[in-house]
Design a protein around this motif. Sequence first.
Motif, PDB file in Angstrom:
ATOM      1  N   ARG A  84       2.122   4.445   1.344  1.00 44.48           N
ATOM      2  CA  ARG A  84       2.318   4.983   2.568  1.00 44.48           C
ATOM      3  C   ARG A  84       2.995   6.285   2.457  1.00 44.48           C
ATOM      4  O   ARG A  84       3.233   6.964   3.602  1.00 44.48           O
TER       5      ARG A  84
ATOM      6  N   ASP B  91      -4.358   7.134  -1.225  1.00 41.57           N
ATOM      7  CA  ASP B  91      -4.652   6.020  -0.588  1.00 41.57           C
ATOM      8  C   ASP B  91      -4.536   4.935  -1.585  1.00 41.57           C
ATOM      9  O   ASP B  91      -4.963   4.047  -1.262  1.00 41.57           O
TER      10      ASP B  91
ATOM     11  N   ARG C  14      -4.012   1.402  -2.668  1.00 39.82           N
ATOM     12  CA  ARG C  14      -3.779   0.209  -2.307  1.00 39.82           C
ATOM     13  C   ARG C  14      -3.109  -0.943  -3.278  1.00 39.82           C
ATOM     14  O   ARG C  14      -3.152  -0.690  -4.413  1.00 39.82           O
TER      15      ARG C  14
ATOM     16  N   ASP D 229       0.749  -1.154   0.094  1.00 41.60           N
ATOM     17  CA  ASP D 229       0.021   0.093  -0.054  1.00 41.60           C
ATOM     18  C   ASP D 229       0.849   1.225  -0.126  1.00 41.60           C
ATOM     19  O   ASP D 229       1.975   1.228   0.624  1.00 41.60           O
TER      20      ASP D 229
END
Length: 570
Positions: A88, A142, A144, A86
């Motif tokens: 980050r 965001d 993923r 993901d």
Amino acid sequence: MTENSGVLKRLIVWFLFALIASMAVVVDAGDLPVLHVAKLQDTQTTLDPAAMMDGSLDSAFLAQATQRLLASQDSDHWYRLTLSADWRAAELPVVSFPDARGIYTRLPIWIYAPPDYRPIRLGAGSNAGFSRSVPTVMLPADLRASQGVYIRLGKHLSRAEVIATLDDLSGFLAKDRNDIRLVTAFESVQAAMLLIGLFLWLLLRDRLFLYFFAYIGAQLLYAMLISGEIFQLPGGWAFSALRRVSAPFAMLTTVLAITFVTEFCDLRRSIPRAAALFGAIRWPLLALTPFILFASSEQDWLIFPLLNWLILLACVVAIGCVLVALIKGNRQARYFFVAWLPELGFTIFRVLQLQTGSDLPAWADYGFQASMAFATLVITFGLADQTLRARRERDIADKLANHDQLTGIFNRRAIISRLDEAVAEAHRNERPLALLFVDVDHFKLINDSHGHAVGDRCLQGIVKAASRELRSGDWIGRYGGEEFVVVLPDANAESARAIGERVRAGIESHPILVDGETVRMTVSVGVAGITDGRDNTDTLLERADAALYRAKSDGRNRVSIDQNLVAVSA
């Protein structure tokens, strides 16, 4: 070329520095997720946003070992990009396709990214917030690992390949800024030299500068097309509508380069047969023009490899011709060899890279543009050197035509021409003008007694002695044999007589020392000047010669003034 070697060395150092700077463009991406690439096996399948969102077709994608994306001329190709983890990082993820800055055209790319998977067309002029060097898109913060980003490559040339690259926003912006700096620097150099070539052609009307302007102009357009900078200019959007946007300019640049090099190095004179072979390469390149512009994509497999090999052939023949001309002592071939060897090397490398489908390193991409800028600089330097040599040759020819070889002063032809101008100016400004007719006394006796070599040294000594007595603006010429004419602007009868006396006395007081023997000289001087508006060069010389004859008759070594001038002054 020896006197210019220092400047050439500095240009070479600049080129090497530019190459090193271009290698510094690579920015460390840090600890970012790895980008995985999978390809849709069935090229007939068309994905829609719904299938992308629910992942119903993900199983039809086969994972690849590399991040290479392939396009073909037969059909669209679909790819699925996923992250190894993901996202980050604090910055937004950015996907770019650096190799889409192709040598022929920009690859049509559509990207489908979460959350709505709305298709976004990437390509020329589509990068909001970035430069237009490579197709680029920002992804959601965001994102993923389980979410796919889908890429559709449109139909294109065979062997058209790009590599998907993942960066965070700050890392990509750093690369983008470096790209802008380098590309702008290289293209600015070419633009500056282009303007210099244009101005030189407008001033000198030498067709060589016109060839230079045409060649550098086409090369600059080509460089701006492959860098994407052309799309920043007003009307640049029109280039994005062309399917084969760069190929015509690659061809045109090569054709104009052949023409310019043949003229610049004067190959037709130094190596006529090789020059004819070199020039013949232009015709198949020009014959490809209608096919490049209008042929269907099904013919690309033939057109573009043929264009590549013709350009490669032109490079090889150019190097061979220049080496032969260089061996034969062609001065301009030296400039070409220094200037174009890096560019030809990068051109050969680029053609082979395209033909083999291998990766294009960043240093090679920027190095190619740096080599074009370097070549433009050196060739401009060579043009300046050629112009300077032509000017020197002209000055030498002018000096030989207008100056006496023995004494270095004006000859009879120049005396008549300059005296015509002086008389016209004196009449126009209603100013006085006088001249001295100087003849060496008993010069034949000097030659008979001491030889002609001593006589020549005596004439040179007379010029030196007389010149010391003249005012600023006065000038002297050798009319013939041992006769000299001194022109005195703004001199009336009194001042002309005074200058004549100084010249006579100065020559008498400066004997010539030859092999320990002193040779003394005297001169007779006739003075004449403008007396009315009807006077011209012929009348002045006639009256000065008549005054000189009286000085000779009165015993030599004296100054005699024309009575008409005395009467006017009185």
